[in-house]
Design an enzyme around this catalytic site. Sequence first.
Site, PDB file in Angstrom:
ATOM      1  N   ASP A 254      40.772  50.090 103.657  1.00 50.64           N
ATOM      2  CA  ASP A 254      39.556  49.297 103.862  1.00 50.64           C
ATOM      3  C   ASP A 254      39.613  48.028 103.004  1.00 50.64           C
ATOM      4  O   ASP A 254      39.285  48.058 101.820  1.00 50.64           O
ATOM      5  CB  ASP A 254      38.328  50.154 103.474  1.00 50.64           C
ATOM      6  CG  ASP A 254      37.016  49.403 103.649  1.00 50.64           C
ATOM      7  OD1 ASP A 254      37.022  48.334 104.285  1.00 50.64           O
ATOM      8  OD2 ASP A 254      35.984  49.911 103.151  1.00 50.64           O
ATOM      9  N   LYS A 261      36.706  42.659 100.267  1.00 46.35           N
ATOM     10  CA  LYS A 261      36.364  43.229  98.964  1.00 46.35           C
ATOM     11  C   LYS A 261      36.919  42.334  97.863  1.00 46.35           C
ATOM     12  O   LYS A 261      38.023  41.810  97.984  1.00 46.35           O
ATOM     13  CB  LYS A 261      36.971  44.624  98.823  1.00 46.35           C
ATOM     14  CG  LYS A 261      36.256  45.659  99.643  1.00 46.35           C
ATOM     15  CD  LYS A 261      36.733  47.055  99.313  1.00 46.35           C
ATOM     16  CE  LYS A 261      36.038  48.078 100.187  1.00 46.35           C
ATOM     17  NZ  LYS A 261      34.594  48.184  99.944  1.00 46.35           N
ATOM     18  N   ASP A 271      40.327  55.754 101.721  1.00 44.48           N
ATOM     19  CA  ASP A 271      39.030  55.693 102.397  1.00 44.48           C
ATOM     20  C   ASP A 271      38.962  56.648 103.595  1.00 44.48           C
ATOM     21  O   ASP A 271      38.098  56.503 104.444  1.00 44.48           O
ATOM     22  CB  ASP A 271      38.763  54.233 102.821  1.00 44.48           C
ATOM     23  CG  ASP A 271      37.283  53.929 102.916  1.00 44.48           C
ATOM     24  OD1 ASP A 271      36.482  54.709 102.368  1.00 44.48           O
ATOM     25  OD2 ASP A 271      36.928  52.920 103.556  1.00 44.48           O
ATOM     26  N   ASP A 330      32.388  45.130 105.907  1.00 45.41           N
ATOM     27  CA  ASP A 330      32.785  46.157 104.939  1.00 45.41           C
ATOM     28  C   ASP A 330      31.978  47.446 105.142  1.00 45.41           C
ATOM     29  O   ASP A 330      32.314  48.485 104.583  1.00 45.41           O
ATOM     30  CB  ASP A 330      32.591  45.613 103.511  1.00 45.41           C
ATOM     31  CG  ASP A 330      33.373  46.409 102.486  1.00 45.41           C
ATOM     32  OD1 ASP A 330      34.185  47.263 102.899  1.00 45.41           O
ATOM     33  OD2 ASP A 330      33.181  46.174 101.276  1.00 45.41           O
ATOM     34  N   GLU A 332      32.094  49.431 107.503  1.00 41.53           N
ATOM     35  CA  GLU A 332      32.840  49.826 108.707  1.00 41.53           C
ATOM     36  C   GLU A 332      32.819  51.334 108.937  1.00 41.53           C
ATOM     37  O   GLU A 332      32.947  51.782 110.079  1.00 41.53           O
ATOM     38  CB  GLU A 332      34.292  49.339 108.600  1.00 41.53           C
ATOM     39  CG  GLU A 332      35.270  50.246 107.839  1.00 41.53           C
ATOM     40  CD  GLU A 332      34.931  50.465 106.359  1.00 41.53           C
ATOM     41  OE1 GLU A 332      34.142  49.670 105.802  1.00 41.53           O
ATOM     42  OE2 GLU A 332      35.432  51.436 105.766  1.00 41.53           O
ATOM     43  N   ARG A 334      30.411  53.514 108.796  1.00 43.78           N
ATOM     44  CA  ARG A 334      29.303  53.967 109.646  1.00 43.78           C
ATOM     45  C   ARG A 334      29.562  53.631 111.114  1.00 43.78           C
ATOM     46  O   ARG A 334      29.061  54.294 112.005  1.00 43.78           O
ATOM     47  CB  ARG A 334      27.980  53.390 109.140  1.00 43.78           C
ATOM     48  CG  ARG A 334      27.902  51.902 109.160  1.00 43.78           C
ATOM     49  CD  ARG A 334      26.789  51.353 108.282  1.00 43.78           C
ATOM     50  NE  ARG A 334      27.128  51.432 106.857  1.00 43.78           N
ATOM     51  CZ  ARG A 334      26.306  51.074 105.875  1.00 43.78           C
ATOM     52  NH1 ARG A 334      25.092  50.626 106.151  1.00 43.78           N
ATOM     53  NH2 ARG A 334      26.687  51.172 104.623  1.00 43.78           N
TER      54      ARG A 334
HETATM   55  N1  BES Z   1      34.795  52.456 101.650  1.00 43.25           N
HETATM   56  C1  BES Z   1      33.648  51.826 101.155  1.00 43.25           C
HETATM   57  C2  BES Z   1      32.818  52.703 100.231  1.00 43.25           C
HETATM   58  C3  BES Z   1      33.449  53.173  98.951  1.00 43.25           C
HETATM   59  C4  BES Z   1      33.083  52.566  97.758  1.00 43.25           C
HETATM   60  C5  BES Z   1      34.317  54.225  98.915  1.00 43.25           C
HETATM   61  C6  BES Z   1      33.630  53.008  96.574  1.00 43.25           C
HETATM   62  C7  BES Z   1      34.869  54.667  97.720  1.00 43.25           C
HETATM   63  C8  BES Z   1      34.516  54.059  96.541  1.00 43.25           C
HETATM   64  C9  BES Z   1      32.741  51.380 102.306  1.00 43.25           C
HETATM   65  O1  BES Z   1      33.362  51.091 103.495  1.00 43.25           O
HETATM   66  C10 BES Z   1      32.047  50.139 101.852  1.00 43.25           C
HETATM   67  O2  BES Z   1      32.724  49.180 101.611  1.00 43.25           O
HETATM   68  N2  BES Z   1      30.727  50.208 101.731  1.00 43.25           N
HETATM   69  C11 BES Z   1      29.941  49.108 101.310  1.00 43.25           C
HETATM   70  C12 BES Z   1      28.773  49.017 102.257  1.00 43.25           C
HETATM   71  C13 BES Z   1      27.960  47.773 102.135  1.00 43.25           C
HETATM   72  C14 BES Z   1      28.750  46.566 102.573  1.00 43.25           C
HETATM   73  C15 BES Z   1      26.734  47.944 102.977  1.00 43.25           C
HETATM   74  C16 BES Z   1      29.494  49.353  99.880  1.00 43.25           C
HETATM   75  O3  BES Z   1      29.202  50.492  99.536  1.00 43.25           O
HETATM   76  O4  BES Z   1      29.481  48.417  99.116  1.00 43.25           O
HETATM   77 ZN    ZN Z   2      35.183  52.070 103.816  1.00 43.66          ZN
HETATM   78 ZN    ZN Z   3      34.023  49.084 103.670  1.00 38.96          ZN
END
Ligand code: BES
Ligand code: ZN
Ligand code: ZN
Length: 491
Positions: A254, A261, A271, A330, A332, A334
């Site tokens: 991811d 990111k 992920d 990001d 993604e 969901r």
């Molecule tokens: N894969 C990440 C979530 C994640 C964060 C997993 C830390 C493991 C450790 C997910 O896809 C993500 O990036 N989520 C974002 C969502 C936001 C953009 C609404 C997040 O949590 O910042």
């Molecule tokens: Zn993710």
């Molecule tokens: Zn993400």
Amino acid sequence: MQFSAIHTSPPELPSIIIPLMQDDYLEGHLNDFTEGLGLDGYIPFKGKAKEVFPIFRGKTCYFLLGLGSKVGLVELKDAFSSLVRTQKNILSGQLGINTNRLHLSPKLLGEAIANGMILGQYTFEPYKTENKEVKSLERVWVQNEDIEALGEGLIRGKFAGETQCQMMDLMNAPANKMKPQHFADWAVQSARDHGYLVEVFDKKALEALKMHAVLSVAQGSASDPLLIVAQYAPADAQGDIPHIGLVGKGVTYDTGGLSIKTSNMHYMKSDMGGGVAVLGALELAAKWRLPIRLTAVVPAVENDVDARSTKPGDVIDSFSGKTIEVIDTDAEGRLVLADGLSFLTKEYHPDVLIDAATLTGNSVMALGYCAGALMSNDDELANQLQEAGQQVGERVWRMPIWEEYGLEMKSDIADIRNYSERPLAGSITAAKFIENFINEHPKWAHMDIAGVAFGNTEYGKQSKGGTAFGARLLVAYFEKLIQDKNYLLHS
Ligand code: BES
Ligand code: ZN
Ligand code: ZN
């Protein structure tokens, strides 16, 4: 590692482990032990959890192993895992364990010992060319009065440990070695080895199925998306057995997509913790031959950056027919869960629906690394999952999914949007998004395992590693369901 349940240990074993609880009987046990060996003098051993006291006598080293005062599956497993890791330089390849001083269920003892020892020996070194650790433990003789129950437990623990090590391998593999195809290949091989079914849908099939949300996440990646569908039912199933539907996020990497990111991106090789958890649960249920029917759906995709990537602001379609405004690429996980959940409910009609995903950083902010976030529309299911997790040391903690949180996900131009634009209650708003794609299933639970699937581990000194979180919890839940409903266990 081979385990044998025996009444008396074979003579001349170079290492003997004696697990002891921190209780009123400890002093008596220590006196018997020193007298038996003809030792005199005080042994400064308190029986604290994971305490190890080695005593060399003749050709044998006795390891007193502390279990603490409250002992269950988790404490036992952790003590044995820690012993194997910390004493690896002096433990011999053939060793004995004398459990006669413990008044604990032999089945539980066996499971915890085998499981803990296998996990304790885990390393991830396929890409090292030198200084690899030597794994020396070959054969373990476990002594107990009830060798039948003990033997049953040892097999359970060994099967669980081996599945968990595979799960950690999948999580720890870097993304250039673990693309959607590798993940799917692993599932196909696991199904062959353990007697369940796996079907893999390729990009063409996903287009034909109209899995637009999965396709949109993978759009910017050099690797095509795949959908892994795994099914397990026991060969000798009798009568009405429950059917559990599982969906796991299988994002093999991811980057965040165009909403790229900015930190800790290297952790995003893991992920797919949700996908690994549900497939691990399937493998273990198949090995334990549980009388339950399981269908697992895992979209395996990479979220990458490219001129063809989905852009923030794009509106995409989904398998359900609902349109989604992608505010943040990001978010993604969901999107792939949405298609996985609508596909599973529409095609397979499970009695219970559970999804697992490394979904939000917000779940880590809320609960840290101690528990995953659990959200459900059914109190009984939430309680069963919470209890199952507690029992096996994979805790989940419930959060509310009140309607108000859902209002945040309304879009001006599509049916729904994938991010609320506010970093508040992020795990809950994610759950509210997903809830739109479960076809109003009345028994649904969502587990956000971002903080627990990948974290500080005993084998990782420099960095975080996979934990195998989720499979054991799910299987403990299945067993609860089987017991509660009085379904017969076959073996
Ligand atoms: N894969 C990440 C979530 C994640 C964060 C997993 C830390 C493991 C450790 C997910 O896809 C993500 O990036 N989520 C974002 C969502 C936001 C953009 C609404 C997040 O949590 O910042
Ligand atoms: Zn993710
Ligand atoms: Zn993400």
